[in-house]
Design an enzyme around this catalytic site. Structure first.
Site, mmCIF file in Angstrom:
data_model
loop_
_atom_site.group_PDB
_atom_site.id
_atom_site.type_symbol
_atom_site.label_atom_id
_atom_site.label_comp_id
_atom_site.label_asym_id
_atom_site.label_seq_id
_atom_site.Cartn_x
_atom_site.Cartn_y
_atom_site.Cartn_z
ATOM 1 N N GLY A 111 67.706 40.544 43.799
ATOM 2 C CA GLY A 111 66.934 41.030 44.934
ATOM 3 C C GLY A 111 65.882 40.011 45.323
ATOM 4 C CD GLU A 112 62.149 38.481 42.923
ATOM 5 O OE1 GLU A 112 61.951 37.275 43.240
ATOM 6 O OE2 GLU A 112 61.979 38.903 41.770
#
Length: 349
Positions: free
Chosen positions: A312-313
């Site tokens: 993610g991120e």
């Protein structure tokens, strides 16, 4: 919430880009996907050859989810606030990869379950944590609309500040569970076909996560054609804001790279709120989450990269930025057969 009609990327610029590709010193189509991506950028910019990106901007949407209390993640909810601070301080994976991509990073707290942090991070905060979707709604009706508008406002802020490529990311314990519910509800998938390992949960965690998705789907599935209601029931403030962000990027005619399952679930709903928005997006990468593959198929988006990332991120999408830059550079900087004095294809007998 109503969106004005989404204008498609410039078809004439796309035709010009495809024509230019055939004049460059290479066999036609030999640069593969790079040619397609360069054509997309030219269409988004409305010019051929396209311009190099000057301000690529990663925006990470952060929020906690009450469903984390059901043991669906390998990490405790406290990690969200800690990681938001880490991103803001420049020490997370997305910061490192964005630097390689010549992009800058912004993190926005929409619903982190902690005391508010710096104003620059919490300017669009909706609430402290979203509700547990297995037993009740994630948001109130007012909070859902506020979160959608927050995402639109963030997109406007970035485009107005000069962003010419947006990259969307996420941070939040429990968000893959909520995202999986959204995707499964829209595409009509069974929980066992949509649930993945998220943060790296073991078999027992996968069973708990699958049960949570099943319970949330009882209430979510009837809302598959009502995106705002669906976000309220089974999403969260971060997911609703990402939905508004994706739709507004298209409305502002700004190309956007999607990341993993959370951002792509939001995009799935954004396409329903603003039909045609998906033409302004590319899928940065393919994650191992089954729900991500389901959402990509529904949006008819082919990922640029497939590296097994599941962090993610915005990390997978950030890694795709240099590929986009390379595609633009090839179309813009390569010489034509005439300019280089190189013979074109031989006549066919």
């Amino acid at each position: 919430m109503q969106f004005p009609p989404i204008t498609a990327p410039d078809a004439e610029a796309a035709r010009a880009a495809r024509a230019r590709q055939d004049t460059l010193i290479k066999p036609p189509g030999s640069l593969g996907r790079l040619e397609e991506l360069a054509t997309w950028v030219a269409a988004c910019q409305g010019q051929c050859p396209p311009q190099p990106f000057r301000r690529a901007r990663v925006v990470v949407f952060a929020g906690d989810h009450g469903v984390a209390a059901d043991g669906v993640s390998a990490y405790p909810p406290a990690v969200t606030a800690q990681m938001v601070a880490g991103i803001a301080a420049g020490g997370a994976a997305i910061n490192a990869l964005a630097q390689v991509a010549a992009a800058t990073v912004r993190v926005a707290d929409l619903a982190v379950d902690a005391e508010p942090g710096p104003a620059a991070v919490t300017a669009h905060r909706i609430r402290r944590g979203s509700g547990n979707i297995t037993t009740g709604d994630a948001l109130s009706p007012e909070q859902t609309l506020a979160a959608l508008q927050a995402g639109r406002d963030i997109a406007d802020e970035e485009v107005d500040a000069g962003a010419d490529l947006l990259v969307i990311g996420d941070m939040g314990i429990g968000n893959t569970t909520a995202a999986t519910v959204l995707v499964a509800a829209v595409v009509g998938a069974e929980p066992v076909a949509a649930v993945g390992r998220g943060t790296g949960i073991d078999d027992a965690g996968w069973i708990r996560k699958t049960a949570a998705v099943r319970d949330a789907l009882f209430r979510a599935h009837p809302l598959r054609d009502k995106p705002v209601r669906l976000l309220r029931t089974a999403g969260g403030a971060d997911l609703a804001a990402m939905t508004g962000f994706c739709a507004q990027a298209a409305l502002r005619r700004t190309p956007l790279l999607l990341d993993g399952v959370a951002s792509t679930a939001a995009a799935l709903l954004a396409e329903r709120l603003a039909p045609g928005a998906r033409r302004w997006w590319q899928a940065g990468h393919r994650s191992p989450e089954p729900a991500h593959a389901l959402a990509l198929a529904e949006l008819d988006l082919e990922p640029i990269l497939d590296l097994g990332l599941r962090l993610g991120e915005g990390t997978g999408a950030a890694l795709a930025v240099p590929v986009l830059r390379a595609a633009v550079a090839a179309l813009t900087s390569m010489a034509t057969f005439t300019e280089a004095g190189v013979c074109g294809p031989a006549p066919q007998p």
